[in-house]
Design an enzyme around this catalytic site. Structure first.
Site, PDB file in Angstrom:
ATOM      1  CG  HIS A  35      -1.637   1.272   1.475  1.00  0.00           C
ATOM      2  ND1 HIS A  35      -2.925   1.510   1.075  1.00  0.00           N
ATOM      3  CD2 HIS A  35      -1.217   2.422   2.065  1.00  0.00           C
ATOM      4  CE1 HIS A  35      -3.268   2.745   1.407  1.00  0.00           C
ATOM      5  NE2 HIS A  35      -2.248   3.315   2.018  1.00  0.00           N
ATOM      6  CD  GLU A  36       2.377   3.548   3.706  1.00  0.00           C
ATOM      7  OE1 GLU A  36       2.771   4.635   3.256  1.00  0.00           O
ATOM      8  OE2 GLU A  36       1.325   3.429   4.352  1.00  0.00           O
TER       9      GLU A  36
ATOM     10  CG  HIS B  56       0.483   6.304  -0.629  1.00  0.00           C
ATOM     11  ND1 HIS B  56      -0.671   6.906  -1.046  1.00  0.00           N
ATOM     12  CD2 HIS B  56       0.185   5.738   0.568  1.00  0.00           C
ATOM     13  CE1 HIS B  56      -1.624   6.710  -0.139  1.00  0.00           C
ATOM     14  NE2 HIS B  56      -1.127   5.998   0.844  1.00  0.00           N
TER      15      HIS B  56
ATOM     16  CD  GLU C  91      -4.355   6.698   2.269  1.00  0.00           C
ATOM     17  OE1 GLU C  91      -4.068   5.487   2.364  1.00  0.00           O
ATOM     18  OE2 GLU C  91      -3.506   7.606   2.386  1.00  0.00           O
TER      19      GLU C  91
ATOM     20  CG  ASP D 217      -6.504   0.536   0.332  1.00  0.00           C
ATOM     21  OD1 ASP D 217      -5.407   0.490   0.914  1.00  0.00           O
ATOM     22  OD2 ASP D 217      -7.570   0.850   0.906  1.00  0.00           O
TER      23      ASP D 217
HETATM   24 ZN    ZN Z   1      -2.050   5.289   2.622  1.00  0.00          ZN
END
Ligand code: ZN
Length: 414
Positions: free
Chosen positions: A279-280, A283, A357, A361
């Site tokens: 997930h990071e 980003h 976000e 995801d």
């Molecule tokens: Zn996040």
């Protein structure tokens, strides 16, 4: 001395303060109304006791937040219409030339220190009462004081030179000073980003290389799959201050580091840690970090230009009840009053962040596992006592992350 701008300011402050209090009251009411039943999505994973703890924790934080809102409004009024800035300016005029650089820097720094000192009791209450009551606090009074001193020294070491440079540019660079200040501000931000992992973060925490070979191998495989190069995998002793867990990326280019909190590793299984990291990584891969930096730079240019227009206008100072004039006073008033007006833009910024976000995801679901991310999120919501039933309006206004149920529902359909 008051004028039409006084009324614009007072009405905006009144509306922003009322809106903040109203949203907090809604949040408290909504969370309490849903305190006695775990939402269906989480019924198997989260026991009722944990759900009730999350509700009580959310209510306690929201109540403290309301006091913070009232304190902030009172301090702002005291500084401006209450005459505190003029009084402080008069005191410093005994030591420095009121038109000079040092007078401005001293005045600005005094106000910053004053606001920090007034916020201190709330910070103490948050850490040693609320966080302690819910079993999250690991901070000792000694560590709190040491942190405070380190933060103050760091703020002085980085902030004072920047402040003096900005005030000097404002005084010396003519009509286009705001452009020079913007360049200095950008350079300062990039410098902080650059030195944060190696010089700033280690002042507060210890970073050790990730020892767990199994987990390290799993993470390296994930990085290869995502075509991502990092210069190291580190574990941070987050447990020194709090039992809340987290993970983040820091630095640029080939010097990027991955940092995992020890509190995260102690709770999540390796496949779950991998999903959180994916997930990071999402980003990064979706350029969220750079988009945010670019937005910040564009916004600060627009704001500095705006200050350039206001600085010579008597109505701006008069409207805020301030008789003192000068670059430092203008900058100070601008920084103090701006949040009153930008508050109403908060929902746009929250919406933008929530979209990121969802994208991160989706990236994690593609490159790791949606099911493992759901398992990790459920554990993190429970461990952090994050409410599963936020008030929808409060959440839409403030939350940088989508509500738990929405986020998990979307992961389950991918
Ligand atoms: Zn996040």
């Amino acid at each position: 001395m008051t004028n039409a701008f006084t009324w614009v300011f007072l009405i905006a402050l009144g509306l922003a303060t009322a809106a903040r209090l109203w949203l907090a009251a809604r949040q408290i009411r909504h969370v309490r109304a849903h305190r006695d039943a775990v939402p269906r999505t989480f019924a198997e994973a989260i026991p009722l006791g944990a759900h009730q703890k999350a509700a009580d924790y959310t209510v306690a934080k929201a109540r403290l937040g309301m006091i913070d809102v009232l304190l902030g409004a009172a301090v702002l009024l005291a500084l401006t219409l209450g005459g505190l800035i003029d009084w402080l300016s008069a005191q410093w005029s005994r030591a420095f030339d009121p038109q000079g650089l040092w007078h401005g820097a001293a005045l600005f720094a005094t106000v910053v220190v004053l606001i920090a000192a007034l916020e201190l009791p709330l910070s103490l209450y948050r850490t040693f009462v609320i966080e302690a009551q819910f079993g999250f606090n690991r901070m000792t009074p000694k560590l709190f004081v040491v942190d405070l001193l380190k933060q103050a020294l760091l703020a002085a070491a980085l902030g004072l030179p920047l402040l003096i440079l900005v005030l000097w540019l404002m005084a010396k660079m003519g009509a286009l000073w705001w452009l020079y200040v913007w360049i200095a501000w950008m350079a300062f931000n990039l410098l902080v980003l650059l030195i944060f992992p190696t010089f700033i973060a280690p002042l507060f925490n210890r970073f050790t290389k990730l020892e767990d070979a199994g987990l390290a191998g799993r993470i390296e495989a994930l990085l290869r799959r995502c075509g991502f190069r990092a210069s190291g995998l580190y574990v941070m002793d987050g447990s020194k201050r709090s039992s809340h867990g987290n993970a983040y990326f820091t630095g640029f280019g080939a010097a990027k580091r991955i940092v995992l909190f020890d509190t995260l590793l102690s709770r999540l299984a390796p496949p779950e840690v991998e999903a959180v990291l994916a997930h990071e990584l999402g980003h990064y891969r979706r350029h969220h970090v750079w988009k945010r930096v670019a937005l910040l730079f564009a916004l600060s240019l627009a704001l500095l230009w705006g200050l350039g227009q206001l600085i010579g206008e008597a109505w701006f100072y008069d409207g805020l009840g301030v008789a003192s004039r000068g670059t430092a006073v203008a900058l100070l008033l601008f920084v103090l009053v701006l949040p009153v007006f930008t508050f109403f833009l908060q929902p746009i910024s929250s919406l933008y962040s929530r979209r990121h976000e969802f994208e991160a995801d989706a990236y994690a679901a593609d490159h790791s596992s949606a099911a493992e991310l759901v398992k990790a999120l459920v554990k993190l919501y429970q461990d952090n006592a994050a409410t599963l039933t936020p008030d929808p309006l409060h959440s839409a206004f403030y939350d940088s992350h989508p509500p738990a149920a929405t986020r998990i529902a979307r992961l389950r359909t991918t």
